[in-house]
Design a protein around this motif. Sequence first.
Motif, mmCIF file in Angstrom:
data_model
loop_
_atom_site.group_PDB
_atom_site.id
_atom_site.type_symbol
_atom_site.label_atom_id
_atom_site.label_comp_id
_atom_site.label_asym_id
_atom_site.label_seq_id
_atom_site.Cartn_x
_atom_site.Cartn_y
_atom_site.Cartn_z
ATOM 1 N N LEU A 71 0.868 -1.172 0.000
ATOM 2 C CA LEU A 71 0.000 0.000 0.000
ATOM 3 C C LEU A 71 0.904 1.221 0.000
ATOM 4 O O LEU A 71 1.818 1.323 0.817
ATOM 5 C CB LEU A 71 -0.876 -0.012 1.257
ATOM 6 N N ASN A 165 -9.553 2.006 -11.512
ATOM 7 C CA ASN A 165 -10.597 2.571 -10.652
ATOM 8 C C ASN A 165 -11.653 3.330 -11.457
ATOM 9 O O ASN A 165 -11.932 4.506 -11.215
ATOM 10 C CB ASN A 165 -9.945 3.490 -9.610
ATOM 11 N N LYS A 191 -7.384 1.700 -5.622
ATOM 12 C CA LYS A 191 -7.655 2.512 -4.431
ATOM 13 C C LYS A 191 -7.813 1.626 -3.195
ATOM 14 O O LYS A 191 -8.540 0.625 -3.224
ATOM 15 C CB LYS A 191 -8.945 3.308 -4.622
ATOM 16 N N ALA A 192 -7.139 2.003 -2.110
ATOM 17 C CA ALA A 192 -7.195 1.173 -0.905
ATOM 18 C C ALA A 192 -6.719 1.952 0.313
ATOM 19 O O ALA A 192 -6.159 3.038 0.190
ATOM 20 C CB ALA A 192 -6.321 -0.074 -1.097
ATOM 21 N N ARG A 194 -5.563 1.033 4.827
ATOM 22 C CA ARG A 194 -5.574 0.207 6.029
ATOM 23 C C ARG A 194 -5.530 1.137 7.234
ATOM 24 O O ARG A 194 -5.022 2.258 7.160
ATOM 25 C CB ARG A 194 -4.367 -0.748 6.062
ATOM 26 N N TYR A 208 -5.320 7.702 2.423
ATOM 27 C CA TYR A 208 -5.656 6.824 1.304
ATOM 28 C C TYR A 208 -4.413 6.509 0.468
ATOM 29 O O TYR A 208 -3.478 7.301 0.410
ATOM 30 C CB TYR A 208 -6.685 7.485 0.393
ATOM 31 N N LEU A 211 -3.121 0.157 -3.845
ATOM 32 C CA LEU A 211 -2.672 -1.194 -3.565
ATOM 33 C C LEU A 211 -2.053 -1.816 -4.806
ATOM 34 O O LEU A 211 -2.647 -1.787 -5.888
ATOM 35 C CB LEU A 211 -3.849 -2.049 -3.091
#
Length: 296
Positions: A71, A165, A191-192, A194, A208, A211
């Motif tokens: 990420l 995306n 887009k990902a 954690r 943001y 990934l």
Amino acid sequence: MVVLRTEPVTIGGVTLNNHLLLAAGVLGTTGASLSRVLACGAGGVVTKSIGPQPKDGHAGPCIALLDDGILNAMGLPNPSREFTGELSGLGSKPVIVSIFGGDPEEFAEVAGWFKGMAAGLELNLSCPHAEGYGASIGVNPDLVEKCTRAVSTLGMPTWVKLTPNVTDITAIGKAAERGGASAIVAVNTVKAMRISTALRRPVLGNRYGGLSGEAIFPVAVRCVYELYEACSLPIIGCGGISSADNVIEMMMAGACAVEIGSAVQKHDITVFETIKNDLYAKKGIDPAEIIGCAHG
């Protein structure tokens, strides 16, 4: 596993030593690092993305290593025009410069700096975490077509890197084709984000990110498959490739070559030599036999 005949290949106007390229944003920061990756078996290299003004990028942490991927939210840090000095010692090597801009005029300006200095250009219309750049433009077919045309009219091989995306990636691929692209690269990061449960906050400084890595390989395969059916341009597959079998799968989906990024972080730059040893043999088959063979 299928093995391929080993020989140089020309894709999208660029002659490569083999089908394996270093993806943008990974070790593409200096002329020395690009040369080192080529010496370790890559058939071509794509530089970090270069834009119209120098950028420091996002505040850290900028990278988080996951079990099945990476990420990141780098924010397109780059030295802008000063990067031209890094290419002076690379001569005729297969170096593709990744560029970005906020509009067609900026894309054309940056592209002009590298005319005659690089084998080709890759338009970053797909970074998901740089406001005003990348995917902010790459989700709009009209802007993709205009930015692509602004660069392709300069006469250099023009590859366009697409974002996954979007609702329909084929609409973006067709726009790049109308704009005069020489090839399309599919795909950039997904887009990902954690969240650290210990710190109760996102793990990335930008919150943001995008990934990459093995987790998105099936996404990339589908995007390549759909683009192969919708567009007539050569496709370079990108996203989670870490083995020779992954390369073959991408080619069966429709890719003519692949870009490798996250696997370099996981395995170091010897991953190119490792994949080459498994992928090629003197009595291997013609790659044309498998490109797109998974289509009915």
